[in-house]
Scaffold this motif. Structure first.
Motif, PDB file in Angstrom:
ATOM      1  N   ARG A  17       0.812  -1.224   0.000  1.00 18.18           N
ATOM      2  CA  ARG A  17       0.000   0.000   0.000  1.00 18.18           C
ATOM      3  C   ARG A  17       0.844   1.274   0.000  1.00 18.18           C
ATOM      4  O   ARG A  17       0.326   2.363  -0.243  1.00 18.18           O
ATOM      5  N   GLU A  19       3.075   3.995  -1.466  1.00 13.94           N
ATOM      6  CA  GLU A  19       3.299   4.471  -2.838  1.00 13.94           C
ATOM      7  C   GLU A  19       4.780   4.706  -3.118  1.00 13.94           C
ATOM      8  O   GLU A  19       5.326   4.213  -4.102  1.00 13.94           O
ATOM      9  N   ASN A  20       5.423   5.491  -2.288  1.00 14.80           N
ATOM     10  CA  ASN A  20       6.843   5.785  -2.476  1.00 14.80           C
ATOM     11  C   ASN A  20       7.647   5.007  -1.436  1.00 14.80           C
ATOM     12  O   ASN A  20       7.818   5.451  -0.305  1.00 14.80           O
TER      13      ASN A  20
END
Length: 382
Positions: A17, A19-20
């Motif tokens: 989950r 993102e970065n």
């Protein structure tokens, strides 16, 4: 958090989950996999970092090396690749990294490489000495483990609990009572025999495997805490040397002491029954595994029960076990079937058992010998 709680599925879901994903995120999931025994997944995640443009750091390398510390050729090869990356990063001489490299190579059986790194970077740490001692003992090089312990002593480095446990295992493999007693003396001087239940159990196991049941009893009586490990060591010691009735008495005393057995304890109990011809008791204990202790029998437990049946010549019961056991019969089971066939003089069944056994273990000389003797017996009868 999830990784520490052993919920690697939730850890992976949380990771996906993000993102970065930073190096910290990657380190968390690799460590979670490695610490929970999912080495393949841990190494897969390590290899996936490069395509994502994330550079591993010291923590990443430590987790990846931990995942490589298993006995496969693939792990050894990948471990070497990680080592090259560590050299490129300039971290090879950092103590924790060097210790992990020594541990990884030693556990993979690459003693030449482990020794080179050990001598180059780690001449004076108990962790590195213990890694070498433990790995040698694990791979059956007991005498090398004992020699390394002697060298460690000459260097003035005090052993820790893990060192004592590993050297005791090596002494047991070599049946070296003198060195084992020396380790016992060291452990006693450092208080390990009373403060550590694991060291106490290792002492019981050492004396038991060497056949010195009197000193095994003494070590057991002096143990810091009589837990399932120390009780199991006592049951195993007596079972291993054919004292089946005594092993069962110890097992019953364990239950009365409020200590519940584990899978290993019950395997030792079944082995005691098998070696002492206690077929009825073996059957009772096998059934009690699930009914009384909630332990699901593994293939080794089935092997022991089949061995008891085979020794008693109960070939019909052995055949029932072959049909209904939830595992593919292994070499131990077919050897028991062959032995039962020999007891009954049943050459047809003996040939079948020998064929199945030799398919699994072509170098099993005992199978050839038993069948050969059966042929001779049949010819003499004719």
């Amino acid at each position: 958090m999830y990784g520490r709680c052993r919920s690697v599925i939730h850890a992976r879901q949380a990771f996906d989950r993000i993102e970065n994903k930073s190096v910290i995120s990657w380190n968390s999931i690799i460590t979670a996999y490695a610490q929970n025994g999912h080495s393949k997944e841990a190494l897969g995640m390590f290899c996936a970092m490069d395509p994502e443009g994330v550079k591993p750091n010291r923590v990443t390398f430590l987790a990846a090396l931990d995942a490589c510390s298993i006995e496969t050729e693939q792990s050894s090869n990948l471990g070497r690749e990680i080592h090259f990356r560590i050299i490129e990063s300039g971290l090879e001489s950092e103590e924790t990294i060097a210790n992990s490299l020594v541990n990884m190579y030693a556990k993979c059986g690459r003693f030449d490489q482990a020794l080179r790194l050990f001598q180059k970077f780690l001449p004076g740490t108990v962790v590195s000495w213990t890694a070498m001692i433990t790995a040698n003992a694990h791979w059956g090089h007991g005498r090398s483990s004992i020699r390394l312990f002697g060298e460690m002593d000459l260097e003035g480095i005090a052993p820790d609990e893990i060192t004592c446990i590993s050297v005791l295992d090596a002494c047991a493999r070599e049946r070296d009572l003198d060195w084992g007693r020396e380790i016992h003396s060291r452990a006693k001087a450092m208080g390990f025999d009373r403060s550590s239940s694991v060291v106490g159990s290792a002492l019981v196991s050492f004396y038991g495997r060497c056949g010195n049941l009197k000193e095994a009893k003494q070590a057991f009586s002096m143990a810091a805490r009589r837990d399932v490990i120390s009780w199991t060591a006592m049951v195993s010691a007596f079972a291993h040397h054919g004292w089946g009735e005594e092993a069962l008495e110890i097992f019953h005393a364990m239950i009365l002491d409020g200590v519940l057995p584990n899978s290993v304890t019950l395997l030792s109990v079944l082995a005691a029954c098998s070696h002492s011809g206690l077929l009825k008791t073996a059957r009772e204990k096998f059934v009690s595994m699930g009914n009384d202790f909630g332990i699901h029998p593994l293939s080794d437990h089935y092997d022991c029960l089949v061995d008891s049946l085979g020794r008693a010549g109960r070939i019909g019961s052995v055949e029932e076990m072959l049909e209904f056991m939830p595992f593919h019969p292994g070499a131990v089971v077919w050897m028991s079937y062959l032995s039962a066939s020999k007891v009954l003089g049943d050459l047809v069944r003996g040939e079948r058992a020998a064929k199945m056994l030799l398919d699994l273990d072509p170098g099993n000389c005992a199978a050839y010998l038993v069948v050969s003797n059966m042929y001779v017996s049949t010819e003499n009868e004719e």
